[in-house]
Design a protein around this motif. Structure first.
Motif, short mmCIF file in Angstrom:
data_model
loop_
_atom_site.label_atom_id
_atom_site.label_comp_id
_atom_site.label_asym_id
_atom_site.label_seq_id
_atom_site.Cartn_x
_atom_site.Cartn_y
_atom_site.Cartn_z
N ASN A 64 -7.50 16.58 -2.94
CA ASN A 64 -8.93 16.90 -2.72
C ASN A 64 -9.08 18.09 -1.80
O ASN A 64 -8.39 18.31 -0.90
N THR A 114 1.88 2.37 -4.48
CA THR A 114 1.01 3.21 -3.66
C THR A 114 -0.22 3.63 -4.45
O THR A 114 -1.33 3.63 -3.93
N ARG A 115 -0.05 3.96 -5.70
CA ARG A 115 -1.18 4.39 -6.54
C ARG A 115 -2.12 3.23 -6.85
O ARG A 115 -3.33 3.42 -6.93
N GLY A 116 -1.57 2.08 -7.09
CA GLY A 116 -2.40 0.93 -7.43
C GLY A 116 -3.17 1.14 -8.71
O GLY A 116 -2.60 1.54 -9.71
N ALA A 117 -4.48 0.88 -8.68
CA ALA A 117 -5.32 1.00 -9.88
C ALA A 117 -5.98 2.36 -9.99
O ALA A 117 -6.85 2.55 -10.82
N GLY A 118 -5.54 3.34 -9.19
CA GLY A 118 -6.13 4.68 -9.26
C GLY A 118 -5.93 5.28 -10.63
O GLY A 118 -4.80 5.41 -11.11
N GLY A 119 -7.02 5.67 -11.27
CA GLY A 119 -6.97 6.19 -12.64
C GLY A 119 -7.11 7.69 -12.72
O GLY A 119 -6.59 8.42 -11.88
N TYR A 120 -7.87 8.14 -13.68
CA TYR A 120 -8.04 9.56 -13.98
C TYR A 120 -8.34 10.37 -12.72
O TYR A 120 -9.30 10.11 -12.02
N SER A 176 -6.88 10.45 -9.92
CA SER A 176 -6.65 9.81 -8.63
C SER A 176 -5.46 10.36 -7.85
O SER A 176 -5.37 10.17 -6.65
N THR A 177 -4.57 11.08 -8.54
CA THR A 177 -3.38 11.58 -7.83
C THR A 177 -3.53 13.05 -7.44
O THR A 177 -2.63 13.63 -6.88
N GLU A 192 2.92 -4.34 -6.57
CA GLU A 192 2.07 -3.36 -5.90
C GLU A 192 2.75 -1.99 -5.89
O GLU A 192 3.97 -1.90 -5.80
#
Length: 144
Positions: free
Chosen positions: A144, A132-138, A140-141, A130
């Motif tokens: 916002n 922190t980002r996990g499965a976050g893709g395009y 996602s980092t 595991e």
């Protein structure tokens, strides 16, 4: 590092343009100029053949000046030349501008970067660790 090279062109070997440059400029070797229309691509020969040491690759990258001033890039950027390839180095240029561009014999068309690489062996797994980002893709980092 020494890399054996056969130069069948009439131009100098690729060379670093400044003391701390990572890439060496490589030149077109053409019997006649090649015109690239907008969005057209062409495989441009260099007249160079090389013997890259095992465990290394030569990356073919665009020249920033050609990209900025004329919209000229490399389709498969960065391109990779593998250690077992013995054919002629050719550069796949693309014209991303709205104007024609003429590639002249001897023109610096790309840069070459020598890079070490590892040979990976895939290991199948049922789970992954595991993060922190996990499965976050395009995107996602981003903030916002």
């Amino acid at each position: 590092m020494l890399i054996p090279v056969i130069n069948r062109s009439t131009h100098l070997l690729p060379a670093y343009q400044t003391a701390h440059a990572a890439g060496m400029d490589v030149r077109a070797y053409l019997p006649e100029p090649v015109t690239l229309r907008p969005l057209q691509r062409a495989l441009i020969p260099t007249g160079l053949f090389m013997e890259i040491p095992e465990g290394y690759e030569v990356q073919v990258r665009p020249r920033s000046g050609l990209a900025y001033k004329h919209g000229i890039g490399i389709v498969n950027s960065p391109g990779t030349i593998d250690a077992d390839y013995r054919g002629e180095l050719k550069v796949l240029l693309v014209n991303l501008s709205d104007e024609e561009f003429v590639v002249q014999d001897g023109e610096r068309i790309a840069q070459l970067v020598v890079a070490r690489h590892e040979t990976a062996v895939w290991q199948e797994a049922a789970t992954l660790s595991e993060t922190t980002r996990g499965a976050g893709g395009y995107g996602s980092t981003g903030v916002n």
